[in-house]
Design an enzyme around this catalytic site. Structure first.
Site, PDB file in Angstrom:
ATOM      1  CE1 TYR A   1       7.273  -7.823   2.160  1.00 29.01           C
ATOM      2  CE2 TYR A   1       6.306  -6.021   0.793  1.00 29.01           C
ATOM      3  CZ  TYR A   1       6.461  -7.168   1.163  1.00 29.01           C
ATOM      4  OH  TYR A   1       5.699  -8.368   0.593  1.00 29.01           O
TER       5      TYR A   1
ATOM      6  CG  ASN B   1       0.522   5.255   3.569  1.00 29.27           C
ATOM      7  OD1 ASN B   1       0.696   5.938   4.541  1.00 29.27           O
ATOM      8  ND2 ASN B   1      -0.158   4.065   4.092  1.00 29.27           N
TER       9      ASN B   1
ATOM     10  CG  ASN C   1      -1.894   3.020  -0.408  1.00 23.70           C
ATOM     11  OD1 ASN C   1      -1.530   3.865   0.339  1.00 23.70           O
ATOM     12  ND2 ASN C   1      -0.998   1.849  -0.604  1.00 23.70           N
TER      13      ASN C   1
ATOM     14  CG  ASP D   1       1.424  -2.946  -9.490  1.00 19.80           C
ATOM     15  OD1 ASP D   1       0.585  -2.901  -8.483  1.00 19.80           O
ATOM     16  OD2 ASP D   1       2.156  -3.834  -9.656  1.00 19.80           O
TER      17      ASP D   1
HETATM   18  P1  IMP Z   1       0.550  -2.028  -4.998  1.00 19.91           P
HETATM   19  O1  IMP Z   1      -0.343  -1.256  -4.094  1.00 19.91           O
HETATM   20  O2  IMP Z   1      -0.221  -3.051  -5.722  1.00 19.91           O
HETATM   21  O3  IMP Z   1       1.624  -1.037  -5.669  1.00 19.91           O
HETATM   22  O4  IMP Z   1       1.391  -2.964  -3.837  1.00 19.91           O
HETATM   23  C1  IMP Z   1       2.731  -2.752  -3.579  1.00 19.91           C
HETATM   24  C2  IMP Z   1       2.953  -3.668  -2.270  1.00 19.91           C
HETATM   25  O5  IMP Z   1       4.255  -3.420  -2.410  1.00 19.91           O
HETATM   26  C3  IMP Z   1       2.683  -2.866  -1.003  1.00 19.91           C
HETATM   27  O6  IMP Z   1       1.602  -3.468  -0.502  1.00 19.91           O
HETATM   28  C4  IMP Z   1       3.920  -2.807  -0.197  1.00 19.91           C
HETATM   29  O7  IMP Z   1       3.762  -4.286   0.655  1.00 19.91           O
HETATM   30  C5  IMP Z   1       4.986  -3.080  -1.060  1.00 19.91           C
HETATM   31  N1  IMP Z   1       5.676  -1.714  -1.209  1.00 19.91           N
HETATM   32  C6  IMP Z   1       5.636  -1.046  -2.152  1.00 19.91           C
HETATM   33  N2  IMP Z   1       6.257   0.285  -2.129  1.00 19.91           N
HETATM   34  C7  IMP Z   1       6.614   0.085  -0.730  1.00 19.91           C
HETATM   35  C8  IMP Z   1       7.354   0.945   0.057  1.00 19.91           C
HETATM   36  O8  IMP Z   1       7.683   2.000  -0.409  1.00 19.91           O
HETATM   37  N3  IMP Z   1       7.794   0.371   1.080  1.00 19.91           N
HETATM   38  C9  IMP Z   1       7.338  -0.508   1.766  1.00 19.91           C
HETATM   39  N4  IMP Z   1       6.438  -1.464   0.874  1.00 19.91           N
HETATM   40  C10 IMP Z   1       6.476  -1.120  -0.405  1.00 19.91           C
END
Ligand code: IMP
Length: 194
Positions: free
Chosen positions: A147, A11, A9, A69
């Site tokens: 979000y 970002n 990712n 995560d």
């Molecule tokens: P991960 O990549 O498995 O950690 O998934 C995290 C998910 O949670 C992301 O795809 C977003 O939908 C949400 N998320 C986590 N951190 C943020 C943030 O800082 N802003 C908005 N959404 C977030």
């Protein structure tokens, strides 16, 4: 020092580089380090998922690795979407779906959680950070991802904040600054600043 972030990712990579670069830690992506993988995130908790990602990359690169995560936990939804935040709705539709689910709900309390797992030749560990806010009644702002347009921190959403402002208070910002402390403890101030 150099550390590999176990993520695809951009970002997240960018946020980690922004926060850790001024502290002397060069963060490179797993792809740059030669680990072009996407392990299945089938853990029951944020910490388990972070460790699954960190372990899979560490087994390939054998140098300091960390993974995060994260997700959004909504009180009125018993903590959902939680560890399923990334799969709650098709990308770009998560805010719309959440607003629909929260329509007419009075209790808007929510928090973002970010857990980080780290592994190096000395061992491994995990820790957790949170940012407490609430769910708005409509999407506002153009910045960020996921979000952000519906997560209110004070009187603004994360999507209405600049990157630096968000990093100063966000779950991932807090967790990444804790990671710096962990690296300082493990490698000493001098090494961490090389
Ligand atoms: P991960 O990549 O498995 O950690 O998934 C995290 C998910 O949670 C992301 O795809 C977003 O939908 C949400 N998320 C986590 N951190 C943020 C943030 O800082 N802003 C908005 N959404 C977030």
């Amino acid at each position: 020092m150099k550390a590999v972030m176990a993520t695809n990712n951009v970002n997240k990579l960018h946020e980690a580089q922004e926060i850790l670069a001024p502290l002397g830690i060069e963060v490179i992506s797993q792809r740059e380090a030669g680990a072009d993988i996407e392990p299945e995130e089938n853990g029951a908790t944020f910490a388990e998922n972070a460790m699954i990602k960190a372990r899979a990359v560490y087994d390939i690169v054998h140098c300091p690795v960390f993974a995060d995560d994260s997700g959004l936990c909504v009180a009125a939804l018993d903590g959902r979407p939680g560890v399923h935040s990334a799969r709650y709705a098709p990308k770009g539709q998560e805010c719309e779906k959440l607003l629909a689910e929260m329509e007419g709900v009075e209790d808007r309390r929510a928090y973002f959680e970010c857990d980080i797992a780290y592994i190096d030749e000395k061992g491994s560990g995990t820790f957790s950070a949170a940012c407490i806010g609430s769910i708005g009644t409509q999407a506002r702002g153009e910045n960020g991802f996921g979000y952000d347009p519906v997560f209110c921190y004070g009187d603004r959403t994360f999507a209405e904040m600049g990157e630096e402002e968000k990093n100063a208070v966000s779950h991932r910002g807090i967790a990444l600054r804790k990671l710096y402390e962990v690296y300082q403890e493990r490698y000493g101030e001098q090494d961490a600043e090389q």
